[in-house]
Design a protein around this motif. Sequence first.
Motif, PDB file in Angstrom:
ATOM      1  N   LEU A  16      11.702  20.486   4.788  1.00  0.00           N
ATOM      2  CA  LEU A  16      12.583  19.913   5.808  1.00  0.00           C
ATOM      3  C   LEU A  16      12.716  20.884   6.979  1.00  0.00           C
ATOM      4  O   LEU A  16      12.671  20.489   8.147  1.00  0.00           O
ATOM      5  N   GLY A  17      12.851  22.164   6.624  1.00  0.00           N
ATOM      6  CA  GLY A  17      12.997  23.197   7.658  1.00  0.00           C
ATOM      7  C   GLY A  17      11.793  23.246   8.586  1.00  0.00           C
ATOM      8  O   GLY A  17      11.945  23.259   9.812  1.00  0.00           O
ATOM      9  N   VAL A  18      10.577  23.267   8.004  1.00  0.00           N
ATOM     10  CA  VAL A  18       9.393  23.364   8.864  1.00  0.00           C
ATOM     11  C   VAL A  18       9.208  22.088   9.679  1.00  0.00           C
ATOM     12  O   VAL A  18       8.802  22.131  10.839  1.00  0.00           O
ATOM     13  N   LEU A  19       9.550  20.944   9.082  1.00  0.00           N
ATOM     14  CA  LEU A  19       9.417  19.688   9.830  1.00  0.00           C
ATOM     15  C   LEU A  19      10.366  19.668  11.024  1.00  0.00           C
ATOM     16  O   LEU A  19       9.983  19.303  12.137  1.00  0.00           O
ATOM     17  N   LEU A  20      11.602  20.101  10.776  1.00  0.00           N
ATOM     18  CA  LEU A  20      12.582  20.113  11.863  1.00  0.00           C
ATOM     19  C   LEU A  20      12.167  21.067  12.980  1.00  0.00           C
ATOM     20  O   LEU A  20      12.300  20.743  14.159  1.00  0.00           O
ATOM     21  N   SER A  21      11.661  22.240  12.579  1.00  0.00           N
ATOM     22  CA  SER A  21      11.296  23.202  13.619  1.00  0.00           C
ATOM     23  C   SER A  21      10.132  22.672  14.448  1.00  0.00           C
ATOM     24  O   SER A  21      10.080  22.856  15.664  1.00  0.00           O
ATOM     25  N   THR A  22       9.200  21.965  13.798  1.00  0.00           N
ATOM     26  CA  THR A  22       8.093  21.361  14.539  1.00  0.00           C
ATOM     27  C   THR A  22       8.591  20.272  15.491  1.00  0.00           C
ATOM     28  O   THR A  22       8.190  20.200  16.649  1.00  0.00           O
ATOM     29  N   MET A  23       9.500  19.446  14.987  1.00  0.00           N
ATOM     30  CA  MET A  23      10.037  18.345  15.802  1.00  0.00           C
ATOM     31  C   MET A  23      10.748  18.872  17.042  1.00  0.00           C
ATOM     32  O   MET A  23      10.600  18.337  18.141  1.00  0.00           O
ATOM     33  N   LEU A  24      11.525  19.926  16.830  1.00  0.00           N
ATOM     34  CA  LEU A  24      12.291  20.502  17.926  1.00  0.00           C
ATOM     35  C   LEU A  24      11.357  21.020  19.012  1.00  0.00           C
ATOM     36  O   LEU A  24      11.531  20.761  20.207  1.00  0.00           O
ATOM     37  N   ARG A  25      10.318  21.753  18.553  1.00  0.00           N
ATOM     38  CA  ARG A  25       9.338  22.310  19.470  1.00  0.00           C
ATOM     39  C   ARG A  25       8.634  21.179  20.229  1.00  0.00           C
ATOM     40  O   ARG A  25       8.409  21.232  21.428  1.00  0.00           O
ATOM     41  N   MET A  26       8.277  20.130  19.470  1.00  0.00           N
ATOM     42  CA  MET A  26       7.550  19.019  20.060  1.00  0.00           C
ATOM     43  C   MET A  26       8.408  18.309  21.105  1.00  0.00           C
ATOM     44  O   MET A  26       7.946  18.002  22.200  1.00  0.00           O
ATOM     45  N   LEU A  27       9.674  18.066  20.759  1.00  0.00           N
ATOM     46  CA  LEU A  27      10.560  17.350  21.682  1.00  0.00           C
ATOM     47  C   LEU A  27      10.762  18.128  22.980  1.00  0.00           C
ATOM     48  O   LEU A  27      10.754  17.552  24.059  1.00  0.00           O
ATOM     49  N   LYS A  28      10.924  19.447  22.842  1.00  0.00           N
ATOM     50  CA  LYS A  28      11.073  20.279  24.030  1.00  0.00           C
ATOM     51  C   LYS A  28       9.866  20.105  24.947  1.00  0.00           C
ATOM     52  O   LYS A  28      10.005  19.834  26.144  1.00  0.00           O
ATOM     53  N   GLY A  29       8.680  20.265  24.360  1.00  0.00           N
ATOM     54  CA  GLY A  29       7.454  20.150  25.148  1.00  0.00           C
ATOM     55  C   GLY A  29       7.299  18.755  25.734  1.00  0.00           C
ATOM     56  O   GLY A  29       6.882  18.584  26.882  1.00  0.00           O
ATOM     57  N   PHE A  30       7.663  17.747  24.935  1.00  0.00           N
ATOM     58  CA  PHE A  30       7.523  16.361  25.364  1.00  0.00           C
ATOM     59  C   PHE A  30       8.425  16.075  26.564  1.00  0.00           C
ATOM     60  O   PHE A  30       7.997  15.480  27.560  1.00  0.00           O
ATOM     61  N   LEU A  31       9.675  16.518  26.473  1.00  0.00           N
ATOM     62  CA  LEU A  31      10.619  16.257  27.564  1.00  0.00           C
ATOM     63  C   LEU A  31      10.213  16.997  28.837  1.00  0.00           C
ATOM     64  O   LEU A  31      10.213  16.416  29.933  1.00  0.00           O
ATOM     65  N   ILE A  32       9.837  18.267  28.670  1.00  0.00           N
ATOM     66  CA  ILE A  32       9.433  19.040  29.846  1.00  0.00           C
ATOM     67  C   ILE A  32       8.188  18.419  30.483  1.00  0.00           C
ATOM     68  O   ILE A  32       8.139  18.178  31.691  1.00  0.00           O
ATOM     69  N   GLY A  33       7.186  18.128  29.638  1.00  0.00           N
ATOM     70  CA  GLY A  33       5.931  17.564  30.140  1.00  0.00           C
ATOM     71  C   GLY A  33       6.137  16.206  30.794  1.00  0.00           C
ATOM     72  O   GLY A  33       5.556  15.916  31.843  1.00  0.00           O
ATOM     73  N   SER A  34       6.983  15.363  30.178  1.00  0.00           N
ATOM     74  CA  SER A  34       7.239  14.032  30.741  1.00  0.00           C
ATOM     75  C   SER A  34       7.931  14.153  32.089  1.00  0.00           C
ATOM     76  O   SER A  34       7.581  13.449  33.045  1.00  0.00           O
ATOM     77  N   ALA A  35       8.920  15.054  32.153  1.00  0.00           N
ATOM     78  CA  ALA A  35       9.651  15.219  33.418  1.00  0.00           C
ATOM     79  C   ALA A  35       8.697  15.661  34.523  1.00  0.00           C
ATOM     80  O   ALA A  35       8.699  15.095  35.624  1.00  0.00           O
TER      81      ALA A  35
END
Lengths: 277, 326
Positions: free
Chosen positions: A78-97
């Motif tokens: 769960l920990g590794v999945l969450l850390s991946t998701m968090l990283r992905m969301l950050k990149g996704f939001l920045i890249g989309s913006a």
Amino acid sequence: MSEAAQHSATLGPAAAASASRGMRPAMISKVAGWLLVLALLVAWEASARLGLVKSQSWPPFTGVLRAVWDGMLTGELLGVLLSTMLRMLKGFLIGSAIGVVLGLLIATVPLLRRFLSIVIEAVRPLPIPAIVPPLILFLGIDDGLKVTVVALAVTFPVLINTIGGVDNIDGTLLQTARTFRKTRLETMTSIILPSALPTILAGMRISLGLAFVTTIVAEMIAGSAGVGYFIMVTQYGMRPDQMYAAVICLAALGYGLNWAFVSIERRLVGWDQRQDD
Amino acid sequence: MQKALHHQARRWGRAIFVASLFLAGGHAASAQSLTTLRVSTIPTFDNAAFEVAVAKGLFEAEGLKIDTTPTVGGAAGIPALVAGQLQAASSNIVTIILAASQNLRPVIVAAGDTTGDAPPDLAGLIAKKGASFKTGKDLEGKTIAVNARNNIIWLYAREWVEKTGGDPSKINFVEVPFPQMVDAVQNDRVDTAMLVEPFLSAAVKASIIDVVSWPYSAVQKRIPVAQFVMTKAYVDANPDIVGRFTRGYDRGVDWAAANSGSPEFAKIVSDFTKVPADRLKDSAMPVFVKKMELSGVEAVAALMKKHGLLKTDVDMKAMIHPSVLK
């Protein structure tokens, strides 16, 4: 007027699909789809149990499920999945913006378009694994690197779709805006952005999948966190059940993310349609 | 960084927290504060003595707080080290020599590990049960799987072929990751593979493959495998920290030697490699060392030259810190 009519016509099939009459065949094919998934999993289980696959690293599906359960109980998976998701969301939001803002600018300022198009077309096709090692020099091996790489991967589909979405806006709409003496900003927020939104969202949906893959690839190449690293280390630690547990979770997450995005998209585009009406 | 600070703050309180901020700028430590070192590691047996030193607090006893960032394959290590993102990195001898030849000026500050004197050692050439080939000559026209071309496995596989009467240029070397090598051999994707522990002992124990030969031992005894490096600039600027790092590592080597069969050692190794503790019993471990033989490193460099991996001469003495040179 004709524009509004055209718009609702293109949305017609979607509206029909949600009507009760269209529900039955949709339902049946959905059930069949899940049956196919089930059949594939049974084939997986059988191939491992009956030794059809000659391999030490092909655990049965039930063993993988147990590893998922254990990984969730200990919190490691769960920990590794969450850390991946968090990283992905950050990149996704920045890249989309970046993609949306830059896309709107390029689409509306011809000079900028000519100026940037060569750089964009040159950088766009670069495969991510190839640019990670040089980027390590500037960004290190931590989240900064991974978020940047993900943002980079996300930017281009959003950018291209934003430009395309703006390019395809009917001229009549813009002329109407001009007739009503709307300011540049008003035209942007009340006409250009809403009209391009469905195309932008489609680009973002493509980018979401890319963001997911890119995050994991970046984690595999550099650094010690997230599912990417977990998959590598369990593979080298001879724990194929744990490795496939992570893979299964990724498949579920990928499905869930897409589903969530489609729901949001529908809501946003639905709102857009009501605006038009 | 954030994680490291968090750990420290919890363990050592505000005083150390402030000290570590100070030290992050590269200043030397006063006697009682901890210096944080960021170290890139590889989750393989090669790093066992290092992980022991971390787990048993042997670096902390030297005033060092070690913040490890493991990377599988270690590709990120040297670039991140050169870029100043890390203070030390675990890397293999071939990569270190190549880095030195490219003027990146790595300095070995912990001697790491070596292969043993006799088989079974760390890597074996495996084949399907009942395979007839025994020498490099027999393998001409066939395929050998290596984890990566131009690395230590590839180098010793090539040299073994030559030493046993074959011509390496007549052999097809293909890249297969270690975890997939047994499958590749069993399913006839390749004829042989040079496989490392713990995969090797697991496959031997399951008696699904034969070991054709032990290329490492056949070519050279006590090959230096993986070491810890820092940049020359860092070593020159921080002689005190380097000394403490080397001492901490060496005490890890001593502990590992004294407790090699203990459940505690197995647990430490299992924790950082993820290899189940019960698998470790069957697995050959590297020899962890405190000093390096110059001749051993020179022999590796000579092979690299011979097989076209190294074009220039490298000053081996400048590459190894005097304190770890035998």
